[in-house]
Design an enzyme around this catalytic site. Structure first.
Site, PDB file in Angstrom:
ATOM      1  NE  ARG A   1      -2.675  -1.139   3.480  1.00 48.67           N
ATOM      2  CZ  ARG A   1      -3.133  -2.388   3.788  1.00 48.67           C
ATOM      3  NH1 ARG A   1      -3.808  -3.366   3.378  1.00 48.67           N
ATOM      4  NH2 ARG A   1      -2.538  -2.985   5.267  1.00 48.67           N
TER       5      ARG A   1
ATOM      6  CB  CYS B   1      -3.807 -13.793  -0.648  1.00 46.54           C
ATOM      7  SG  CYS B   1      -5.463 -13.777  -1.108  1.00 46.54           S
TER       8      CYS B   1
HETATM    9  N1  SAH Z   1      -6.951  -4.356  -0.938  1.00 46.67           N
HETATM   10  C1  SAH Z   1      -7.687  -4.685   0.225  1.00 46.67           C
HETATM   11  C2  SAH Z   1      -7.746  -6.244   0.844  1.00 46.67           C
HETATM   12  C3  SAH Z   1      -8.729  -6.833  -0.302  1.00 46.67           C
HETATM   13  S1  SAH Z   1      -9.337  -8.272   0.512  1.00 46.67           S
HETATM   14  C4  SAH Z   1      -6.605  -3.925   1.458  1.00 46.67           C
HETATM   15  O1  SAH Z   1      -5.566  -3.583   1.119  1.00 46.67           O
HETATM   16  O2  SAH Z   1      -7.130  -3.883   2.613  1.00 46.67           O
HETATM   17  C5  SAH Z   1     -10.456  -8.743  -0.811  1.00 46.67           C
HETATM   18  C6  SAH Z   1     -11.640  -7.824  -1.149  1.00 46.67           C
HETATM   19  O3  SAH Z   1     -12.412  -8.365  -2.370  1.00 46.67           O
HETATM   20  C7  SAH Z   1     -12.751  -8.068   0.167  1.00 46.67           C
HETATM   21  O4  SAH Z   1     -13.134  -6.841   0.514  1.00 46.67           O
HETATM   22  C8  SAH Z   1     -14.060  -8.512  -0.671  1.00 46.67           C
HETATM   23  O5  SAH Z   1     -15.119  -8.080  -0.246  1.00 46.67           O
HETATM   24  C9  SAH Z   1     -13.738  -8.148  -2.326  1.00 46.67           C
HETATM   25  N2  SAH Z   1     -14.292  -9.092  -3.087  1.00 46.67           N
HETATM   26  C10 SAH Z   1     -14.331 -10.438  -3.153  1.00 46.67           C
HETATM   27  N3  SAH Z   1     -15.163 -10.816  -4.510  1.00 46.67           N
HETATM   28  C11 SAH Z   1     -15.235  -9.753  -4.975  1.00 46.67           C
HETATM   29  C12 SAH Z   1     -15.553  -9.492  -6.473  1.00 46.67           C
HETATM   30  N4  SAH Z   1     -16.166 -10.500  -7.090  1.00 46.67           N
HETATM   31  N5  SAH Z   1     -16.146  -8.271  -6.705  1.00 46.67           N
HETATM   32  C13 SAH Z   1     -15.664  -7.292  -6.013  1.00 46.67           C
HETATM   33  N6  SAH Z   1     -15.192  -7.443  -4.717  1.00 46.67           N
HETATM   34  C14 SAH Z   1     -14.785  -8.476  -4.224  1.00 46.67           C
END
Ligand code: SAH
Length: 397
Positions: free
Chosen positions: A213, A341
């Site tokens: 980030r 991940c």
């Molecule tokens: N980048 C974030 C963490 C991502 S976790 C950080 O830095 O904190 C993965 C995220 O993907 C979750 O919030 C979940 O709600 C979302 N997610 C899962 N499947 C999805 C989809 N098909 N479309 C959009 N969001 C999705």
């Protein structure tokens, strides 16, 4: 005596200090151990290999506690393991007595407590227990942690479905002291977050992407940024603070987006330069393509697409799909920060998928940086499965 002996030739991974014993490697189970009991583990030839925790219904039938002495696994043993985790974090710049910071104190197998994650959020700890062995010692772990850190409270977030594979019930409750229902404030590299310890994903937040980030914040100046799977907005907040022209945040979760919007205000960032959209990323990217939109920097940080070996192909197709769509949306000279991940997706395969996606998108691309796990998420060299997070920063012509 509770013990297991391995089949002939199946001691090799244990002698290399890999912490798992799969059910197929076991020859005999002696002394009728029950769920989570400590067992002595022997090779077929009768050599002592180490102490382990037994898990009768899991494919991972035992997890090693140690590889040295024949000893009782008890409070004293766990106290030493925790002391070591605290000291190692301290030497890497993560101070356990700091009431503001957030980091991973215990990274399961990699820190000697198989299946146990301990994350620190300010004066609280959030613990996820995923193995029968750690489950047996949960009360002891909570007590030791409270004694050693003087924390205000501990929440147990053992509410992941994978616990059922180990034959364990789901649990989400206060394990020690007080844990607020209100979100806990956290300062991550100068960006303020509110962590919902009760309802946030995993233990509350994705601490593992802290460094990535920060990096996105450093390269976002003047760029139009698309942050896919944004959760509570992390990458996008860093980008906006870093001077991005506009940030588009996309996630399927309404609750996560509500927090993401609130965090823009909390960080005193310009609301007119950030847009939040609740959508499925697969659909959203196709809509952007159909509208002919372009972005200078795209972040793809999806959830784990590959849960088991059976879903490897399907998951790989998912990664290919979103990366192909994203690469097509990049402006000339644009960059894509793409992550996986999934522990079962190795970097070499991930890199191949990105290469295929670039080829199919007919864009010439270069890898300019690689991402991995930060120092509070260490990986034991004997446990490559511990390396679940990987990422690439690519730049297209
Ligand atoms: N980048 C974030 C963490 C991502 S976790 C950080 O830095 O904190 C993965 C995220 O993907 C979750 O919030 C979940 O709600 C979302 N997610 C899962 N499947 C999805 C989809 N098909 N479309 C959009 N969001 C999705």
């Amino acid at each position: 005596m509770k013990a297991i002996t391995l089949k002939a030739g199946r001691e090799k991974s244990a002698t290399r200090r890999h912490p798992w014993v799969f059910s197929g490697a076991i020859d005999k189970v002696l002394g009728d151990p029950s769920l989570g009991d400590s067992v002595e583990i022997y090779s077929y030839a009768g050599d002592f290999l180490g102490m382990g925790a037994y898990s009768p219904s899991s494919q991972i039938r035992a997890r090693f506690w140690n590889f040295e002495e024949k000893r009782i696994i008890d409070k004293e043993f766990l106290s030493k393991v925790l002391d070591q985790a605290i000291a190692s974090r301290h030497s890497r710049g993560f101070d356990v007595s700091d009431k503001q910071n957030a980091f991973r104190l215990v990274n399961a197998e990699n820190d000697g407590i198989p299946g146990c994650i301990i994350d620190k959020y300010g004066p609280y700890f959030s613990i996820e227990i995923l193995s029968a062995g750690a489950e047996v010692f949960r009360e002891i772990i909570f007590k030791l942690l409270a004694e050693k850190t003087g924390c205000t409270g501990i929440i147990e977030r053992s509410d992941s479905e994978v616990r059922t594979k180990e034959g364990l019930p789901l649990r989400k409750e206060v394990a020690y002291g007080n844990v607020p229902t209100d979100p806990v404030p956290m300062n991550e590299n100068g960006i303020f977050f509110d962590i919902d310890l009760w309802n946030g994903h995993k233990t509350g937040y994705y601490l593992d992407q802290r460094d990535a980030r920060k990096r996105i914040g450093e390269i976002a100046k003047g760029k139009t940024v698309l942050n896919c799977f944004c959760y509570t907005g992390g990458f996008g907040l860093y980008a906006l603070k870093g001077g991005a022209k506009h940030v588009y945040q996309v996630d399927v979760s309404k609750d996560a987006l509500k927090i993401a919007r609130d965090l823009v205000l909390k960080n005193k960032l310009p609301t007119s330069e950030i847009t939040h959209t609740q959508a499925d990323v697969f659909t959203y990217l196709r809509q952007c393509r159909d509208k002919g939109l372009q972005f200078d920097l795209i972040v793809l940080d999806p959830p784990k697409f590959i849960e088991s070996k059976d879903s490897l192909n399907k998951g790989a197709r998912g990664y290919k799909d979103i990366n192909l769509l994203a690469i097509k949306l990049l402006s000339p000279g644009g960059r894509l920060a793409t992550f996986s991940c999934s522990g079962l997706m190795e970097m070499s395969l991930f890199q191949k998928i990105i290469a295929d996606a670039a080829e199919d998108a007919k864009r010439s691309a270069q890898i300019i940086e690689r991402f991995g796990q930060p120092a509070d998420h260490p990986v034991k060299t004997s446990f490559p499965e511990g390396q679940y997070l990987k990422g690439l920063l690519i730049e297209v012509e």
